[in-house]
Design a protein around this motif. Structure first.
Motif, short mmCIF file in Angstrom:
data_model
loop_
_atom_site.label_atom_id
_atom_site.label_comp_id
_atom_site.label_asym_id
_atom_site.label_seq_id
_atom_site.Cartn_x
_atom_site.Cartn_y
_atom_site.Cartn_z
N LYS A 1 -7.02 7.45 -11.13
CA LYS A 1 -6.54 6.59 -10.04
C LYS A 1 -7.16 5.21 -10.08
CE LYS A 1 -5.38 10.40 -6.94
NZ LYS A 1 -5.55 11.03 -5.62
N ILE A 2 -8.48 5.12 -10.30
CA ILE A 2 -9.12 3.81 -10.31
C ILE A 2 -8.66 3.01 -11.53
CG2 ILE A 2 -11.22 4.48 -11.60
CD1 ILE A 2 -11.13 2.14 -8.56
N THR A 3 -8.44 3.69 -12.65
CA THR A 3 -7.95 3.01 -13.85
C THR A 3 -6.54 2.48 -13.63
OG1 THR A 3 -9.31 4.43 -15.26
CG2 THR A 3 -7.50 3.26 -16.32
N ILE A 4 -5.68 3.31 -13.05
CA ILE A 4 -4.30 2.90 -12.77
C ILE A 4 -4.27 1.77 -11.75
CG2 ILE A 4 -2.19 3.64 -11.61
CD1 ILE A 4 -2.27 4.40 -14.50
N LEU A 5 -5.13 1.84 -10.73
CA LEU A 5 -5.19 0.78 -9.72
C LEU A 5 -5.49 -0.57 -10.38
CD1 LEU A 5 -5.36 -0.31 -6.80
CD2 LEU A 5 -7.78 0.38 -6.80
N PRO B 1 8.12 0.35 -8.03
CA PRO B 1 9.06 -0.46 -7.24
C PRO B 1 8.55 -1.84 -6.87
CG PRO B 1 9.06 1.79 -6.46
CD PRO B 1 7.95 1.68 -7.49
N LEU B 2 7.24 -1.96 -6.64
CA LEU B 2 6.71 -3.24 -6.20
C LEU B 2 6.80 -4.30 -7.29
CD1 LEU B 2 5.57 -4.66 -3.77
CD2 LEU B 2 3.29 -3.98 -4.49
N SER B 3 6.82 -3.87 -8.55
CA SER B 3 6.93 -4.85 -9.62
C SER B 3 8.27 -5.56 -9.57
CB SER B 3 6.74 -4.18 -10.98
OG SER B 3 7.83 -3.33 -11.27
N LYS C 1 0.81 -1.22 0.00
CA LYS C 1 0.00 0.00 0.00
C LYS C 1 0.85 1.27 0.00
CE LYS C 1 -4.22 -2.14 1.61
NZ LYS C 1 -5.36 -2.15 2.56
N ASN C 2 2.03 1.22 0.55
CA ASN C 2 2.94 2.37 0.44
C ASN C 2 3.29 2.61 -1.02
OD1 ASN C 2 2.96 2.87 3.17
ND2 ASN C 2 4.99 2.00 3.54
N ASP C 3 3.54 1.52 -1.73
CA ASP C 3 3.87 1.61 -3.14
C ASP C 3 2.71 2.18 -3.94
OD1 ASP C 3 5.89 0.90 -5.24
OD2 ASP C 3 4.22 -0.30 -5.97
N LEU C 4 1.51 1.68 -3.69
CA LEU C 4 0.33 2.17 -4.39
C LEU C 4 0.03 3.62 -4.05
CD1 LEU C 4 -2.30 -0.71 -4.45
CD2 LEU C 4 -1.33 0.52 -6.39
N ASP C 5 0.28 4.01 -2.81
CA ASP C 5 0.03 5.39 -2.39
C ASP C 5 0.90 6.35 -3.21
OD1 ASP C 5 -1.25 7.28 -0.54
OD2 ASP C 5 0.78 7.59 0.21
N ILE C 6 2.17 5.99 -3.37
CA ILE C 6 3.08 6.82 -4.16
C ILE C 6 2.60 6.90 -5.61
CG2 ILE C 6 5.42 6.95 -5.10
CD1 ILE C 6 6.37 5.62 -2.48
N LEU C 7 2.22 5.76 -6.16
CA LEU C 7 1.77 5.71 -7.55
C LEU C 7 0.50 6.51 -7.77
CD1 LEU C 7 1.81 4.56 -10.44
CD2 LEU C 7 0.63 2.54 -9.55
N LEU C 8 -0.52 6.28 -6.97
CA LEU C 8 -1.83 6.92 -7.18
C LEU C 8 -1.78 8.42 -6.94
CD1 LEU C 8 -4.22 4.25 -5.62
CD2 LEU C 8 -3.56 4.54 -8.01
N ASN C 9 -0.93 8.86 -6.04
CA ASN C 9 -0.84 10.29 -5.75
C ASN C 9 -0.17 11.10 -6.84
OD1 ASN C 9 -2.25 10.39 -3.32
ND2 ASN C 9 -0.45 9.87 -2.11
#
Length: 215
Positions: free
Chosen positions: A83-87, A196-198, A67-75
């Motif tokens: 954001k929903i599309t990228i998620l 990074p998570l990938s 979720k830290n990784d997703l937070d950086i990405l979505l922001n």
């Protein structure tokens, strides 16, 4: 906590994570976790009171990293539709990755089985933002979130991820969230960047080693 203790803890996490790829939770014993790691049962109990504590710890650790990784990405995106599309594209992309963490995540039956709160907290944040931006209009928020969480997980897990199937699913989610056709067309072709998570290593131990280098 000293470096050696951190390394032992992360090794226990990796051992459990690996076993969950091939065994049901009820079939995994403390002895199996320690045998895979090559340490005594006593070592396990230096860190956890029981195997349920170990599972809770593993779930919390993955949740934090994920979720830290997703937070950086979505922001990095301004609009909730982006954001929903990228998620969705992010989760689809990661499901095609052959890393241990990805296999572990999708070997469950729902995002909530491997992540604290699943992705519900992320969805609530995006929908709330979308309603404030007057881009989304959702009559039954909880129903929409449950549909996305469950539907998205099985859609991705079953690898229905290419071409029109992926676009159709994203479009269905946007329609569910009350997004107009004009706004849906603006975001459907957004490309999800590699994050990074990938490249998440096979164990949390490796993550900590990387962190030590950059501290």
């Amino acid at each position: 906590m000293g470096i050696k203790r951190i390394q032992t803890l992360d090794s226990l996490r990796y051992s459990l994570q690996s076993l969950l790829l091939t065994h049901g939770w009820e079939d995994i014993s403390v002895q199996m976790i320690t045998q895979k790691m090559g340490v005594s049962v006593g070592t396990f109990y230096n860190y956890f009171d029981c195997r349920y504590d170990a599972l809770t710890d593993l779930k919390s650790e993955l949740t934090q990293v994920f979720k830290n990784d997703l937070d950086i990405l979505l922001n990095t995106y301004a609009y909730s539709t982006e954001k929903i599309t990228i998620l969705i594209k992010y989760l689809i992309m990661q499901s095609n990755d052959d890393s241990t963490w990805s296999n572990y995540l999708y070997s469950g039956n729902a995002y909530s089985e491997r992540l604290n709160q699943g992705i519900k907290d992320i969805l609530i944040s995006i929908i709330t933002e979308g309603e404030k931006q007057k881009i989304m209009q959702v009559d039954a928020v909880n129903c929409a979130i449950d549909f996305i969480e469950v539907g998205l997980f099985f859609h991705v897990k079953n690898a229905l991820v290419n071409g029109e199937e992926s676009h159709s699913f994203i479009d269905l989610v946007l329609i569910l969230l009350g997004v107009t056709k004009e706004n849906r067309e603006k975001v459907i072709d957004i490309i999800c960047p590699i994050t990074p998570l990938s490249q998440l290593p096979m164990s949390f131990l490796t993550i900590n080693q990387f962190e030590d280098v950059y501290e």
